[in-house]
Write a protein that holds these residues in place. Structure first.
Motif, PDB file in Angstrom:
ATOM      1  N   ASP A  24       0.925  -1.209   0.055  1.00 33.38           N
ATOM      2  CA  ASP A  24      -0.058  -0.221   0.019  1.00 33.38           C
ATOM      3  C   ASP A  24       0.865   1.245   0.158  1.00 33.38           C
ATOM      4  O   ASP A  24       0.071   2.421  -0.018  1.00 33.38           O
ATOM      5  N   GLN A  26       3.021   2.576  -2.042  1.00 32.43           N
ATOM      6  CA  GLN A  26       2.926   3.367  -3.330  1.00 32.43           C
ATOM      7  C   GLN A  26       1.553   4.315  -3.542  1.00 32.43           C
ATOM      8  O   GLN A  26       1.670   5.371  -3.840  1.00 32.43           O
ATOM      9  N   LYS A  27       0.547   3.999  -2.851  1.00 31.91           N
ATOM     10  CA  LYS A  27      -0.619   4.458  -2.929  1.00 31.91           C
ATOM     11  C   LYS A  27      -0.433   5.975  -2.164  1.00 31.91           C
ATOM     12  O   LYS A  27      -1.043   7.112  -2.547  1.00 31.91           O
ATOM     13  N   ALA A  30       1.894   8.414  -4.114  1.00 29.28           N
ATOM     14  CA  ALA A  30       1.113   8.748  -5.171  1.00 29.28           C
ATOM     15  C   ALA A  30       0.316  10.123  -4.791  1.00 29.28           C
ATOM     16  O   ALA A  30       0.172  11.146  -5.266  1.00 29.28           O
ATOM     17  N   VAL A  31      -0.708   9.745  -3.897  1.00 27.42           N
ATOM     18  CA  VAL A  31      -1.526  10.774  -3.328  1.00 27.42           C
ATOM     19  C   VAL A  31      -0.908  11.887  -2.673  1.00 27.42           C
ATOM     20  O   VAL A  31      -1.282  13.133  -3.096  1.00 27.42           O
ATOM     21  N   SER A 112      -5.507  -6.858  -0.841  1.00 28.61           N
ATOM     22  CA  SER A 112      -5.806  -5.914   0.162  1.00 28.61           C
ATOM     23  C   SER A 112      -5.444  -6.758   1.394  1.00 28.61           C
ATOM     24  O   SER A 112      -5.587  -8.019   1.755  1.00 28.61           O
TER      25      SER A 112
END
Length: 157
Positions: A24, A26-27, A30-31, A112
């Motif tokens: 998770d 990288q999410k 990015a955000v 997930s």
């Protein structure tokens, strides 16, 4: 047995945090990268996003703090809602979930972490008999998976 479980819990939890970050992280990057660029240039000026090492280090620290504080709560909520959990179940489930997430991430198919932990907890408890599992909670999660996973896959195509 409790000392052995505690000794096993610490590396299992560390492995879980690593898997969560690999899957998770990288999410979050990015955000945060887009948010930083929007703050710099305004909403219309966002192009390629690049983060400096300082920003990356800050994001790693924030992500690590979030993982360390949230994973125990997620595990406890899942444990109470899905099974009559024992400490050994939680160690087994955490280790299995971390292995599944790290393996799928290495193959390029992130999954997930919450779903992996839930499946691990149910599997560990079911190994002692199906009466340990709260099947209504499992059915609720399975229904959500059956609805959201195909929708996410079709949106990807």
């Amino acid at each position: 047995m409790s000392r052995l479980i505690l000794a096993a819990h610490l590396p299992a939890y560390g492995l879980q945090c690593l898997a969560y970050a690999v899957n998770d992280g990288q999410k979050m990057i990015a955000v945060a990268g887009v948010a930083i660029e929007v703050a710099r240039q305004g909403p219309g000026g966002v192009g390629p996003v690049g983060l400096t090492p300082g920003w990356m280090a800050l994001l790693v620290m924030v992500f690590l703090a979030g993982a360390m504080t949230s994973l125990p709560g997620v595990g406890a909520r899942l444990g109470r809602g899905l099974v009559l959990a024992r400490p050994l179940h939680l160690v087994s489930a955490g280790t299995a979930a971390a292995g599944a997430v790290l393996g799928s991430s290495a193959l390029g198919g992130p999954v997930s972490m919450t779903q992996s932990v839930a499946a691990g907890i149910v599997g560990a408890a079911a190994g002692e008999g199906s009466r340990r599992v709260r099947w209504q909670g499992v059915l609720t999660i399975a229904t959500a998976w059956l609805l959201t996973l195909p929708a996410a896959w079709s949106a990807r195509s």
